[in-house]
Write a protein that holds these residues in place. Structure first.
Motif, PDB file in Angstrom:
ATOM      1  N   PHE A  60      13.560  20.963  31.083  1.00  0.00           N
ATOM      2  CA  PHE A  60      14.726  20.085  31.012  1.00  0.00           C
ATOM      3  C   PHE A  60      15.740  20.332  32.126  1.00  0.00           C
ATOM      4  N   CYS A  61      15.768  21.532  32.684  1.00  0.00           N
ATOM      5  CA  CYS A  61      16.777  21.834  33.705  1.00  0.00           C
ATOM      6  C   CYS A  61      16.225  21.853  35.125  1.00  0.00           C
ATOM      7  N   ALA A  62      14.915  21.920  35.275  1.00  0.00           N
ATOM      8  CA  ALA A  62      14.329  21.954  36.613  1.00  0.00           C
ATOM      9  C   ALA A  62      13.417  20.762  36.877  1.00  0.00           C
ATOM     10  N   VAL A  63      12.492  20.515  35.967  1.00  0.00           N
ATOM     11  CA  VAL A  63      11.513  19.454  36.184  1.00  0.00           C
ATOM     12  C   VAL A  63      12.142  18.078  36.001  1.00  0.00           C
ATOM     13  N   LEU A  64      12.866  17.892  34.888  1.00  0.00           N
ATOM     14  CA  LEU A  64      13.433  16.573  34.590  1.00  0.00           C
ATOM     15  C   LEU A  64      14.419  16.099  35.657  1.00  0.00           C
ATOM     16  N   PRO A  65      15.365  16.937  36.121  1.00  0.00           N
ATOM     17  CA  PRO A  65      16.256  16.470  37.197  1.00  0.00           C
ATOM     18  C   PRO A  65      15.500  16.109  38.474  1.00  0.00           C
ATOM     19  N   ALA A  66      14.409  16.819  38.760  1.00  0.00           N
ATOM     20  CA  ALA A  66      13.635  16.511  39.966  1.00  0.00           C
ATOM     21  C   ALA A  66      12.938  15.161  39.865  1.00  0.00           C
ATOM     22  N   ALA A  67      12.717  14.709  38.632  1.00  0.00           N
ATOM     23  CA  ALA A  67      12.026  13.428  38.420  1.00  0.00           C
ATOM     24  C   ALA A  67      12.990  12.300  38.092  1.00  0.00           C
ATOM     25  N   LYS A  68      14.293  12.482  38.345  1.00  0.00           N
ATOM     26  CA  LYS A  68      15.283  11.502  37.891  1.00  0.00           C
ATOM     27  C   LYS A  68      15.092  10.137  38.536  1.00  0.00           C
ATOM     28  N   SER A  69      14.600  10.112  39.764  1.00  0.00           N
ATOM     29  CA  SER A  69      14.370   8.820  40.413  1.00  0.00           C
ATOM     30  C   SER A  69      13.306   8.021  39.672  1.00  0.00           C
ATOM     31  N   GLY A  70      12.220   8.677  39.306  1.00  0.00           N
ATOM     32  CA  GLY A  70      11.172   8.008  38.543  1.00  0.00           C
ATOM     33  C   GLY A  70      11.620   7.630  37.155  1.00  0.00           C
ATOM     34  N   VAL A  71      12.451   8.484  36.545  1.00  0.00           N
ATOM     35  CA  VAL A  71      12.968   8.176  35.210  1.00  0.00           C
ATOM     36  C   VAL A  71      13.858   6.944  35.252  1.00  0.00           C
ATOM     37  N   LEU A  72      14.688   6.830  36.292  1.00  0.00           N
ATOM     38  CA  LEU A  72      15.511   5.632  36.458  1.00  0.00           C
ATOM     39  C   LEU A  72      14.641   4.386  36.638  1.00  0.00           C
ATOM     40  N   SER A  73      13.554   4.538  37.364  1.00  0.00           N
ATOM     41  CA  SER A  73      12.624   3.410  37.527  1.00  0.00           C
ATOM     42  C   SER A  73      12.051   2.993  36.185  1.00  0.00           C
ATOM     43  N   ALA A  74      11.760   3.968  35.331  1.00  0.00           N
ATOM     44  CA  ALA A  74      11.240   3.656  33.996  1.00  0.00           C
ATOM     45  C   ALA A  74      12.265   2.871  33.192  1.00  0.00           C
ATOM     46  N   VAL A  75      13.526   3.270  33.300  1.00  0.00           N
ATOM     47  CA  VAL A  75      14.587   2.559  32.584  1.00  0.00           C
ATOM     48  C   VAL A  75      14.739   1.136  33.117  1.00  0.00           C
ATOM     49  N   ILE A  76      14.680   0.970  34.439  1.00  0.00           N
ATOM     50  CA  ILE A  76      14.809  -0.359  35.046  1.00  0.00           C
ATOM     51  C   ILE A  76      13.693  -1.275  34.564  1.00  0.00           C
ATOM     52  N   LEU A  77      12.468  -0.776  34.586  1.00  0.00           N
ATOM     53  CA  LEU A  77      11.343  -1.587  34.136  1.00  0.00           C
ATOM     54  C   LEU A  77      11.457  -1.907  32.650  1.00  0.00           C
ATOM     55  N   GLY A  78      11.973  -0.953  31.877  1.00  0.00           N
ATOM     56  CA  GLY A  78      12.197  -1.212  30.451  1.00  0.00           C
ATOM     57  C   GLY A  78      13.217  -2.310  30.232  1.00  0.00           C
ATOM     58  N   ILE A  79      14.276  -2.308  31.037  1.00  0.00           N
ATOM     59  CA  ILE A  79      15.291  -3.368  30.949  1.00  0.00           C
ATOM     60  C   ILE A  79      14.671  -4.715  31.296  1.00  0.00           C
ATOM     61  N   GLY A  80      13.860  -4.743  32.356  1.00  0.00           N
ATOM     62  CA  GLY A  80      13.213  -5.995  32.741  1.00  0.00           C
ATOM     63  C   GLY A  80      12.324  -6.543  31.641  1.00  0.00           C
ATOM     64  N   ARG A  81      11.589  -5.638  30.965  1.00  0.00           N
ATOM     65  CA  ARG A  81      10.727  -6.087  29.865  1.00  0.00           C
ATOM     66  C   ARG A  81      11.575  -6.584  28.704  1.00  0.00           C
ATOM     67  N   ALA A  82      12.655  -5.885  28.401  1.00  0.00           N
ATOM     68  CA  ALA A  82      13.480  -6.238  27.248  1.00  0.00           C
ATOM     69  C   ALA A  82      14.194  -7.564  27.445  1.00  0.00           C
ATOM     70  N   ILE A  83      14.803  -7.760  28.613  1.00  0.00           N
ATOM     71  CA  ILE A  83      15.608  -8.973  28.808  1.00  0.00           C
ATOM     72  C   ILE A  83      14.727 -10.191  29.080  1.00  0.00           C
ATOM     73  N   GLY A  84      13.488  -9.980  29.527  1.00  0.00           N
ATOM     74  CA  GLY A  84      12.616 -11.096  29.807  1.00  0.00           C
ATOM     75  C   GLY A  84      11.716 -11.491  28.649  1.00  0.00           C
ATOM     76  N   GLU A  85      11.702 -10.718  27.582  1.00  0.00           N
ATOM     77  CA  GLU A  85      10.824 -11.018  26.443  1.00  0.00           C
ATOM     78  C   GLU A  85      11.329 -12.254  25.694  1.00  0.00           C
TER      79      GLU A  85
END
Length: 274
Positions: free
Chosen positions: A177-202
């Protein structure tokens, strides 16, 4: 040459969609009056009254509710599959996540109509067709997108980040949670963006569980209508200004999604430079 042609065709398709939407939608917005169209609270095509503000608010509410239900569960599942689950458990769960992504929207809608809506009806005020039902259902629907993208981002983090945290005395959980997750924050943000796109377009699943009232959303247990639902419900019989107003609703939805992607791109860019 083939790849360049494929890219050009993709850009051309997007361009044609944009041209169609704006050419057919913007004149209707001007005729109705842009403030009346965007901020009007009454949608009554029989009287040539077209105000989509309730649908804009409904789309935002449903999107936010889906993120509240889906993103934490999806991210925690991705972390579990990437860093905590054994190989056998991960191999067992991964096909289930992929299966969720392949289920048609109408099947999710039936599930919501038969399970989620009756449960809410029995335990809360209203008839169950509500913002809560739509949010829970969309939260489930965005899970495979969030899980898959976030897991891939976590798997791509170099092992040295995790090992370095362990070498400093951190536990396995703290290292993740303190080393791996922050290093992957760019990909995690991408996951959130794609989730928003799926949610608002459904559309279809939301139509089946949201209640589809055209007035302003009145609460968590009351029905509402989103912009996508408004288009799909009325386009089949719309004509003249009514039809153009629905296309204009598509223009607003298109711009709305572009703005969301732009905002998250700016946030993502800032996080990459941090």
């Amino acid at each position: 040459m083939v790849f360049a042609l494929a890219a050009a065709l993709s850009i051309l398709a997007v361009g044609l969609i944009c041209v169609f939407l704006f050419v057919n939608g913007v004149p209707a917005m001007v005729e109705i009056g842009i403030p009346d169209f965007l901020l009007g609270t009454t949608w009554r095509p029989a009287n040539d009254i077209y105000g989509i503000f309730p649908m804009i608010i409904g789309s935002i509410y449903v999107m936010a509710g889906a993120l509240i239900f889906g993103v934490p569960a999806g991210l925690l599942t991705a972390i579990f599959l990437s860093r905590f689950a054994s190989a056998k458990v991960a191999a067992f769960l991964k096909p289930g996540v992929e299966l969720l992504a392949g289920i048609p929207s109408v099947v999710y809608g039936f599930f919501g109509l038969m399970i989620i809506v009756p449960f809410i009806r029995l335990n809360a005020p209203g008839n169950g067709l509500s913002l809560l039902a739509a949010s829970i259902l969309l939260g489930i629907m965005i899970l495979p997108t969030v899980i898959t993208v976030a897991k891939n981002a976590l798997d791509a983090v170099p092992l040295s980040y995790y090992e370095g945290a362990l070498a400093l005395g951190a536990t396995h959980e703290r290292s993740v949670f303190c080393a791996v997750l922050p290093a992957a924050k760019s990909g995690v943000l991408s996951a959130v963006i794609l989730g928003i796109g799926r949610a608002i377009g459904e559309t279809m699943a939301v139509v089946m569980v949201a209640g589809n009232q055209t007035w302003m959303p009145k609460g968590l247990f009351q029905g509402l209508r989103t912009m996508t639902s408004n288009i799909v419900i009325e386009m089949g019989y719309a004509a003249d200004l009514h039809r153009e107003a629905l296309i204009a609703t598509g223009v607003v939805l298109f711009v709305f999604i572009l703005l969301i992607n732009l905002c998250f791109s700016l946030v993502k860019g800032g996080s990459d430079h941090a």
